[in-house]
Scaffold this motif. Structure first.
Motif, mmCIF file in Angstrom:
data_model
loop_
_atom_site.group_PDB
_atom_site.id
_atom_site.type_symbol
_atom_site.label_atom_id
_atom_site.label_comp_id
_atom_site.label_asym_id
_atom_site.label_seq_id
_atom_site.Cartn_x
_atom_site.Cartn_y
_atom_site.Cartn_z
ATOM 1 N N UNK A 108 0.850 -1.191 0.000
ATOM 2 C CA UNK A 108 0.000 0.000 0.000
ATOM 3 C C UNK A 108 0.881 1.234 0.000
ATOM 4 N N UNK A 109 0.609 2.142 -0.932
ATOM 5 C CA UNK A 109 1.272 3.446 -0.941
ATOM 6 C C UNK A 109 0.338 4.412 -0.218
ATOM 7 N N UNK A 110 0.931 5.253 0.643
ATOM 8 C CA UNK A 110 0.160 6.110 1.538
ATOM 9 C C UNK A 110 0.446 7.575 1.230
ATOM 10 N N UNK A 111 -0.609 8.389 1.227
ATOM 11 C CA UNK A 111 -0.478 9.840 1.077
ATOM 12 C C UNK A 111 -1.524 10.496 1.961
ATOM 13 N N UNK A 112 -1.329 11.769 2.236
ATOM 14 C CA UNK A 112 -2.314 12.471 3.060
ATOM 15 C C UNK A 112 -3.526 12.870 2.226
ATOM 16 N N UNK A 113 -3.298 13.537 1.102
ATOM 17 C CA UNK A 113 -4.395 13.955 0.226
ATOM 18 C C UNK A 113 -4.100 13.506 -1.197
ATOM 19 N N UNK A 114 -5.058 12.822 -1.803
ATOM 20 C CA UNK A 114 -4.921 12.424 -3.199
ATOM 21 C C UNK A 114 -5.672 13.440 -4.054
ATOM 22 N N UNK A 115 -4.972 14.022 -5.009
ATOM 23 C CA UNK A 115 -5.611 14.996 -5.897
ATOM 24 C C UNK A 115 -5.932 14.300 -7.214
ATOM 25 N N UNK A 116 -4.941 14.131 -8.079
ATOM 26 C CA UNK A 116 -5.183 13.412 -9.342
ATOM 27 C C UNK A 116 -4.738 11.957 -9.249
ATOM 28 N N UNK A 117 -3.930 11.640 -8.249
ATOM 29 C CA UNK A 117 -3.390 10.292 -8.124
ATOM 30 C C UNK A 117 -2.052 10.124 -8.819
ATOM 31 N N UNK A 134 0.940 -6.574 -6.062
ATOM 32 C CA UNK A 134 -0.263 -5.736 -6.147
ATOM 33 C C UNK A 134 0.016 -4.460 -5.367
ATOM 34 N N UNK A 135 -0.496 -3.344 -5.861
ATOM 35 C CA UNK A 135 -0.313 -2.072 -5.161
ATOM 36 C C UNK A 135 -1.660 -1.392 -5.004
ATOM 37 N N UNK A 136 -1.956 -0.979 -3.775
ATOM 38 C CA UNK A 136 -3.156 -0.201 -3.473
ATOM 39 C C UNK A 136 -2.717 1.175 -2.990
ATOM 40 N N UNK A 137 -3.635 2.127 -3.018
ATOM 41 C CA UNK A 137 -3.367 3.476 -2.507
ATOM 42 C C UNK A 137 -4.326 3.772 -1.363
ATOM 43 N N UNK A 138 -3.770 4.321 -0.269
ATOM 44 C CA UNK A 138 -4.569 4.778 0.863
ATOM 45 C C UNK A 138 -4.271 6.245 1.073
ATOM 46 N N UNK A 139 -5.298 7.044 1.282
ATOM 47 C CA UNK A 139 -5.140 8.464 1.589
ATOM 48 C C UNK A 139 -6.204 8.872 2.585
ATOM 49 N N UNK A 140 -5.900 9.882 3.388
ATOM 50 C CA UNK A 140 -6.883 10.381 4.346
ATOM 51 C C UNK A 140 -8.023 11.061 3.609
ATOM 52 N N UNK A 141 -7.675 11.824 2.570
ATOM 53 C CA UNK A 141 -8.694 12.606 1.871
ATOM 54 C C UNK A 141 -8.443 12.575 0.372
ATOM 55 N N UNK A 142 -9.482 12.934 -0.373
ATOM 56 C CA UNK A 142 -9.432 12.982 -1.821
ATOM 57 C C UNK A 142 -9.972 14.325 -2.260
ATOM 58 N N UNK A 143 -9.204 15.030 -3.080
ATOM 59 C CA UNK A 143 -9.678 16.296 -3.637
ATOM 60 C C UNK A 143 -10.788 15.984 -4.644
ATOM 61 N N UNK A 144 -11.926 16.650 -4.543
ATOM 62 C CA UNK A 144 -12.988 16.395 -5.523
ATOM 63 C C UNK A 144 -12.498 16.674 -6.941
ATOM 64 N N UNK A 145 -12.854 15.817 -7.881
ATOM 65 C CA UNK A 145 -12.378 15.973 -9.259
ATOM 66 C C UNK A 145 -12.819 17.291 -9.875
ATOM 67 N N UNK A 146 -13.916 17.851 -9.399
ATOM 68 C CA UNK A 146 -14.369 19.142 -9.938
ATOM 69 C C UNK A 146 -13.442 20.292 -9.515
ATOM 70 N N UNK A 147 -12.571 20.050 -8.501
ATOM 71 C CA UNK A 147 -11.649 21.079 -8.023
ATOM 72 C C UNK A 147 -10.309 21.037 -8.733
ATOM 73 N N UNK A 148 -10.088 20.032 -9.557
ATOM 74 C CA UNK A 148 -8.784 19.834 -10.195
ATOM 75 C C UNK A 148 -8.705 20.598 -11.485
#
Length: 148
Positions: A108-117, A134-148
């Motif tokens: 698992x790759x870890x980040x605080x906020x995922x924006x585009x990935x 296998x690789x998964x991604x975990x993040x605390x939060x995700x930026x809404x795609x409409x904000x990108x």
């Protein structure tokens, strides 16, 4: 989230990570990863923010879930991702990470906020090169795609 990411307040991180753990503790044992790898920040960027949030989060999760942690390395400095679109972010991070330890199984790759990935994708590619199955991604939060 803002206090954790931009003000360097680990206490805010404890609240966020605890919420994250509530979800992760519900995962069946056979779905848990063998290894956690935090998205590495450049050392001066960590100083700019007060500490390395993702490293702190990865260590916190590793301790509380009993999952091994492996460090990744940023092999080159990359400009900030802020203000870049998805394609520019991907170009910016191409071949930016290296993992020295051999990997296997689920990582698992870890980040605080995922924006585009894009950052997580670049790190995931380095994990696959290092042998992850296998690789998964975990993040605390995700930026809404409409904000990108």
């Amino acid at each position: 989230m803002h206090r954790f990411k931009f003000s360097g307040e680990p206490r805010a991180g404890v609240v966020l990570a605890s919420l994250m753990l509530e979800t992760l503790n519900a995962l069946p044992a056979n779905e848990m990863p063998q290894t956690l790898i935090g998205l590495p920040r450049h050392s001066w960027r960590a100083r700019e923010f007060g500490f390395d949030q993702t490293l702190w989060l990865t260590r916190y999760l590793s301790r509380h879930l009993g999952i091994a942690e492996v460090n990744a390395h940023r092999v080159r400095h990359t400009p900030t991702q802020r203000g870049l679109d998805r394609q520019a972010r991907q170009r910016n991070l191409r071949n930016a990470f290296r993992i020295d330890s051999p990997l296997s199984g689920r990582v698992v790759v870890v980040d605080d906020i995922m924006t585009t990935g894009a950052s997580l994708d670049a790190l995931a590619r380095a994990c696959l090169v290092a042998g992850a199955g296998e690789v998964q991604a975990w993040a605390i939060a995700r930026t809404p795609s409409s904000s990108i």
